[in-house]
Design an enzyme around this catalytic site. Structure first.
Site, PDB file in Angstrom:
ATOM      1  N   HIS A   1      19.923  30.314  12.394  1.00 36.20           N
ATOM      2  CA  HIS A   1      20.302  28.903  12.387  1.00 36.20           C
ATOM      3  C   HIS A   1      20.435  28.343  10.987  1.00 36.20           C
ATOM      4  CE1 HIS A   1      18.827  29.371  16.546  1.00 36.20           C
ATOM      5  NE2 HIS A   1      19.910  28.671  16.772  1.00 36.20           N
TER       6      HIS A   1
ATOM      7  N   HIS B   1      19.600  26.855  73.525  1.00 40.10           N
ATOM      8  CA  HIS B   1      18.837  26.220  72.438  1.00 40.10           C
ATOM      9  C   HIS B   1      18.218  27.288  71.555  1.00 40.10           C
ATOM     10  CE1 HIS B   1      19.197  22.001  73.578  1.00 40.10           C
ATOM     11  NE2 HIS B   1      19.497  22.568  74.738  1.00 40.10           N
TER      12      HIS B   1
ATOM     13  N   SER C   1      47.979  40.805  18.016  1.00 38.17           N
ATOM     14  CA  SER C   1      47.720  41.968  18.874  1.00 38.17           C
ATOM     15  C   SER C   1      46.528  41.747  19.784  1.00 38.17           C
ATOM     16  CB  SER C   1      47.407  43.186  18.012  1.00 38.17           C
ATOM     17  OG  SER C   1      48.593  43.796  17.640  1.00 38.17           O
TER      18      SER C   1
HETATM   19  C1  LIG Z   1      41.350  42.953  21.809  1.00 38.28           C
HETATM   20  C2  LIG Z   1      42.185  44.187  21.721  1.00 38.28           C
HETATM   21  N1  LIG Z   1      41.603  45.397  21.783  1.00 38.28           N
HETATM   22  C3  LIG Z   1      42.359  46.514  21.720  1.00 38.28           C
HETATM   23  C4  LIG Z   1      43.705  46.438  21.578  1.00 38.28           C
HETATM   24  C5  LIG Z   1      44.555  47.697  21.485  1.00 38.28           C
HETATM   25  N2  LIG Z   1      45.457  47.787  22.657  1.00 38.28           N
HETATM   26  C6  LIG Z   1      46.722  47.397  22.594  1.00 38.28           C
HETATM   27  S1  LIG Z   1      47.493  47.495  24.069  1.00 38.28           S
HETATM   28  C7  LIG Z   1      46.121  48.126  24.821  1.00 38.28           C
HETATM   29  C8  LIG Z   1      46.153  48.456  26.278  1.00 38.28           C
HETATM   30  C9  LIG Z   1      46.484  47.251  27.078  1.00 38.28           C
HETATM   31  O1  LIG Z   1      46.521  47.576  28.418  1.00 38.28           O
HETATM   32  P1  LIG Z   1      47.000  46.515  29.475  1.00 38.28           P
HETATM   33  O2  LIG Z   1      46.272  45.258  29.313  1.00 38.28           O
HETATM   34  O3  LIG Z   1      46.933  47.146  30.810  1.00 38.28           O
HETATM   35  O4  LIG Z   1      48.502  46.223  29.046  1.00 38.28           O
HETATM   36  P2  LIG Z   1      49.748  47.230  29.078  1.00 38.28           P
HETATM   37  O5  LIG Z   1      49.975  47.721  27.696  1.00 38.28           O
HETATM   38  O6  LIG Z   1      49.417  48.319  30.019  1.00 38.28           O
HETATM   39  O7  LIG Z   1      50.881  46.405  29.554  1.00 38.28           O
HETATM   40  C10 LIG Z   1      45.085  48.225  23.910  1.00 38.28           C
HETATM   41  C11 LIG Z   1      43.757  48.748  24.236  1.00 38.28           C
HETATM   42  C12 LIG Z   1      44.271  45.159  21.475  1.00 38.28           C
HETATM   43  N3  LIG Z   1      45.567  44.971  21.280  1.00 38.28           N
HETATM   44  N4  LIG Z   1      43.491  44.053  21.580  1.00 38.28           N
END
Ligand SMILES: Cc1ncc(C[n+]2csc(CCOP(=O)(O)OP(=O)(O)O)c2C)c(N)n1
Ligand SMILES: [Mg+2]
Length: 936
Positions: free
Chosen positions: A705, A3, A293
């Site tokens: 706002h 217990h 991108s």
């Molecule tokens: C919001 C954003 N910030 C920065 C970038 C620039 N950028 C393009 S690819 C990359 C690296 C991405 O790394 P990961 O997610 O590991 O993908 P990988 O290219 O290695 O496949 C960056 C910083 C982007 N495309 N989007």
């Protein structure tokens, strides 16, 4: 049992009480207790059977050892193909569990826990190592639902977490790897130095996707929605979605687009839709959303598209559709929108039946090492927020990949939950093919340089197993290369690049809008009787339910208003929704606190007193109505706006609305505005009918706002890409919403919505304006005699009512107040008409509440071109508005009074422009109200 007294979760419980709870319902005690009692049960039984055998203590240790493999085995897997893993402590060495090599041949009853029965420790350890520490690491013990844990455990431990593939299956798997590797190598050879963001190093993604979808199709999935970034996108388009190879090759060399796509986008951003047949004979539909991108921005879009299909095509059946999000390791760990999307995954308004997340984990983001890219152990730790199982797989072990994706898909279908699959791999080249990775990762790239491709690794295994011969492999690779050469030849004969409009099958019958299309009167076939019928439905409270007094009064007031032939903003809004759903067009609204409305005007649902249930009148308009759904969103903007944009993309016949709590919060979702809402038509040929509600108006509530940032949307406006409206009457809102559905084109509608006007006694429309009227881009002043007007004042939005009050106070019949309800496309012809009409005008003003560098002024200045217009605005400033209510009121008064102040010459009916010395109207107007002393 003793217990003893323990401190449980919230109250003090004895171990007896906990044990009783466990035996009554194992789910009622937490996981660590459950494991403890499980061990206790069988140890007690064993102890009894073995007549008090002294090794009971060791049985517990073995159980702990087993449990540790389940919880921590993933830290000791062989999942990294190109480097040794970080070390984690304590290791799985026996002495860390108070066991030793001497115990290896001792038989333990604990073996029954993993289905071995009584078994020597050696066998138990081998089984656990095979299951949890080979090419697949499984993280799942944090899941809170015991059924899910048991489900996973059974499958993984019974099979030692691996499938025994037949030779035919192995040959088929090899085909996918062959195509994935061959495609990249071909482009590398034929388009030297061109960016493609190759998949090399993670080619296992292609079989992963194929077998994932194949498994899903055998479990009922008919349609997949894929969201992914640049890496490997061309490979996925070619080898999974079956976009013709020749079209992809053509995009490397072409100079022009067909179909009026003026700007287009790079090839590794384009979307695609296709129907394909899998080798199991199932036909599936694949959708790859276009993406900019901006990493991870397509994730919420993809979810929204999937949800729209679930709602509209599959009538709420989540098992027919699956979203697949493919992430980069740096992006999934770094981008906040991933958290937003994951948080939305189980919410009523946003769930999609479980998303399969696959990570191309090449251990680097651009040039940044994973150690600089995250604090979490794994890039996938975000999955733990929703207690999703997470699998880490060695990207060189294609059979492990295929095994895992099948398991993941089964899990998704069984539990409607997200799953994460992390493919540990590498990136053969730099960030793109022209990049030198050895600047930043020299040792890693030394290892990568001599590392064989996953195809070659698998080929060697298959040769050793006698599944394929060296010659067969070489000839298969050669044949594929020759096949691609043929496609390249075909691509050279193709003309302009055709961009397939994503989801084009849903958009048949819609055309891209020209300026004149906006002015067309929409067919508003709405009788007073029907409007009355729908308003009765909206103003109905079921008598069998109890509602609080305020709800009853609200509904009574609405009824009274209708009886008087009037509508306010909220009633016009609800009536627009009601008439649309009555006519078969689904309506979906989502935003923070949208159900009641931030300003308590909407009350789209009435909570039944003393319950958590609601009554939603708009769901009860007629038996054949379309769906009406309204959701309070989670507190994010980027994810939710992206989701709604995606939803609208897959729902052209419905009205999809996103509402910001206040308009300025929309800038948290700026990526969706810039990369999709304003530009998708020019980049990808996509129309989208999403409506944004952005509360806007200077009412003394401070810098944050007041402004919906009208100027920012106007800056992005060109070539009819958006309809930007600042509506001031309920009737205009009503027509704007309905018109956006009844026309044969779609553009995003950016609507600046009111706050104080929601209750302004003048912002009321007559009911017959709803049945007779139409959306008005410009609202002229009908309370003047044209000949008498000397001053023509253009404005937009709420300030109109402030000006009107002063005009009425002064009985200023020589001033005409004209509202520009639509700011883009700019109503040039109507403005010209009005300027001409007021032929006795001495001076034309633009009046806005916003500082001169904000609001519509610069846009107006641009649109007025050579026509003279004098602005009245607040002093340009970095912050939109003052924090002091009094200062706001003083400056508002200054603005208004300026509009009505006249100098001598104007009183004498002539306007002297800049010539007038002291009293020059122009000088006077141009001097904006100064909040603050000039900086010195
Ligand atoms: C919001 C954003 N910030 C920065 C970038 C620039 N950028 C393009 S690819 C990359 C690296 C991405 O790394 P990961 O997610 O590991 O993908 P990988 O290219 O290695 O496949 C960056 C910083 C982007 N495309 N989007
Ligand atoms: Mg990466």
């Amino acid at each position: 049992m003793d217990h003893l007294t323990f401190i449980g979760n919230s109250e003090i419980e004895t171990i007896d009480q906990l044990y009783k709870k466990y035996t009554d319902d194992p789910g009622s005690v937490d996981e660590s207790w459950r494991n403890f009692f499980k061990g206790y049960d069988f140890a007690r039984q064993y102890y009894t059977e073995n007549n008090g055998n002294q090794h009971l203590d060791k049985e517990f240790r073995v159980l702990n050892f087993i449990d540790s493999f389940r919880k921590r085995g993933h830290l000791f897997t062989k999942t990294n193909p190109v480097r040794t893993r970080r070390l984690y402590f304590p290791t799985m060495d026996l002495d860390n569990y108070q066991l030793s090599e001497k115990d290896l041949d001792t038989v333990f009853h604990a073996g029954t826990e993993i289905g071995l029965g009584n078994a020597p420790l050696r066998e138990i350890r081998t089984a656990m190592e095979e299951t949890y520490c080979q090419s697949i690491g499984a993280e799942y013990m944090f899941i809170r639902n015991p059924d899910k844990i048991e489900w996973l455990q059974k499958r993984m431990e019974k099979s030692r977490n691996m499938t025994k593939f037949t030779p035919d299956e192995k040959k088929q798997i090899f085909q996918h790897l062959k195509k994935a590797v061959g495609f990249e190598a071909f482009i590398h050879k034929r388009f030297v130095g061109q960016k493609r963001f190759s998949l090399e190093g993670t080619e296992g993604l292609i079989p992963a996707l194929y077998y994932l979808m194949e498994k899903g199709s055998s479990l009922g999935i008919e349609e997949y929605f894929i969201g992914m970034a640049h890496r490997g996108r061309l490979n996925v388009l070619a080898n999974i979605i079956e976009k013709p190879y020749e079209n992809i090759f053509q995009e490397f060399v072409a100079e022009e687009y067909e179909d009026n796509i003026s700007l287009g986008d790079v090839k590794y951003h384009l979307g695609y839709y296709n129907e394909i047949e899998l080798s199991n004979g199932k036909k599936i539909t694949l959708n790859l959303a276009p993406n900019p991108s901006h990493l991870e921005s397509s994730s919420p879009i993809t979810e929204g598209i999937a949800r729209a299909k679930i709602d509209n095509k599959f009538k709420g059946d989540f098992s027919k559709v699956a979203p697949i999000l493919i992430h980069g390791d740096a992006a999934i760990a770094g981008q906040g929108v991933v958290y937003e999307v994951v948080q939305m995954s189980e919410l009523n308004g946003y769930k999609t039946g479980g998303t399969i997340h696959i990570v191309i984990n090449n251990q680097v983001g651009f040039t940044t090492n994973y150690l600089d890219a995250r604090s979490s152990t794994y890039c996938t730790d975000i999955g733990k927020v929703i207690k999703a199982p997470i699998f880490h797989i060695n990207g060189d072990d294609v059979e492990a990949i295929v095994h895992t994706v099948r398991l993941a898909m089964e899990y998704r279908q069984a539990f409607s939950s997200d799953v994460f699959i992390d493919i540990l791999s590498y990136r053969k080249y730099g960030h793109n093919e022209g990049d030198e990775p050895r600047y930043t990762q020299p040792t890693l790239y030394k290892a990568i340089a001599s590392h064989p491709s996953p195809r070659d690794i698998y080929a060697e295994i298959l040769i050793n197993q006698g599944v394929l011969t060296q010659e067969e492999i070489i000839s298969q690779q050669k044949n594929f290369d020759a096949f691609l050469e043929e496609k390249l030849l075909i691509s050279k004969g193709l003309g302009k690049v055709h961009i397939q409009r994503f989801l084009h099958h849903l958009w048949k019958g819609f055309k891209h809008a020209a300026r004149a299309d906006f002015e067309k009167r929409y067919p508003n076939e709405l009788s007073q009787e029907l409007l009355k019928f729908i308003s009765d439905k909206i103003n109905y409270l079921p008598p069998e339910n109890k509602f609080i007094d305020k709800t009853i009064k609200l509904v009574d007031d609405r009824k009274k208003m209708i009886a008087e032939g009037k509508v306010d903003w909220s009633m016009a809004e609800l009536l627009a929704y009601g008439t649309l759903v009555y006519d078969g067009h689904p309506v979906r609204v989502s935003g923070q606190d949208s159900v009641r409305g931030t300003f308590a005007h909407r009350h789209a649902a009435h909570v039944i007193e003393d319950t958590d249930s609601t009554f939603i009148p708009l769901k009860n308009i007629s038996p054949n109505q379309a769906a009406f759904n309204i959701y309070n969103s989670p507190l994010n903007e980027y994810g939710v706006l992206g989701f709604e944009y995606g939803y609208a993309l897959a729902n052209p016949n419905g009205l999809t609305i996103w509402e910001a709590q206040y308009g300025d919060f929309a800038n948290v979702a700026q990526v969706i505005v810039d990369q999709y809402i304003s530009s998708a038509e020019e980049k990808w040929g996509l129309m989208n009918g999403i409506v944004l509600y952005l509360p806007h108006g200077f009412e003394g509530q401070g810098p944050e706002h007041s402004s919906g940032r009208v100027e920012r949307f106007l800056l992005l406006a060109a070539r009819n890409n958006m309809q930007i409206v600042n509506a001031t009457t309920p009737a205009n809102l009503f027509h704007l919403l309905r018109q956006s559905i009844y026309r044969n084109f779609r553009v995003p509608v950016i609507l600046f919505t009111p706050k104080s006007l929601l209750r302004h006694p003048k912002s009321i429309s007559n009911l017959d304006e709803l049945t007779e009227g139409r959306f008005r881009e410009v609202m002229d002043d009908h309370d003047v005699d044209v000949k008498e007007v000397r001053r023509l004042v253009f404005c937009s939005g709420k300030i109109y009512y402030d000006l009107l009050a002063r005009k009425e106070e002064f009985n200023a019949r020589d001033i005409a107040l004209v509202r520009l309800e639509q700011l883009h496309p700019f109503p040039t012809a109507q403005v010209d008409y009005i300027i001409k009409k007021y032929h006795n005008v001495l001076i034309t003003l633009w009046v806005q509440e916003e500082p001169g560098n904000m609001g519509p002024w610069r846009h107006i200045q641009h649109e007025f071109k050579n026509r003279e217009i004098i602005p009245v605005f607040r002093q340009p400033s970095g912050s939109p508005a003052t924090g002091l209510l009094k200062l706001h009121q003083i400056s508002q008064e200054e603005l208004i009074s300026k509009v009505f102040r006249k100098c001598e010459c104007e009183l004498k009916s002539k306007y002297c422009g800049l010539q007038c010395p002291e009293g020059s109207i122009r000088q006077n107007m141009l001097r904006p109200y100064n909040y603050f002393p000039e900086k010195t």
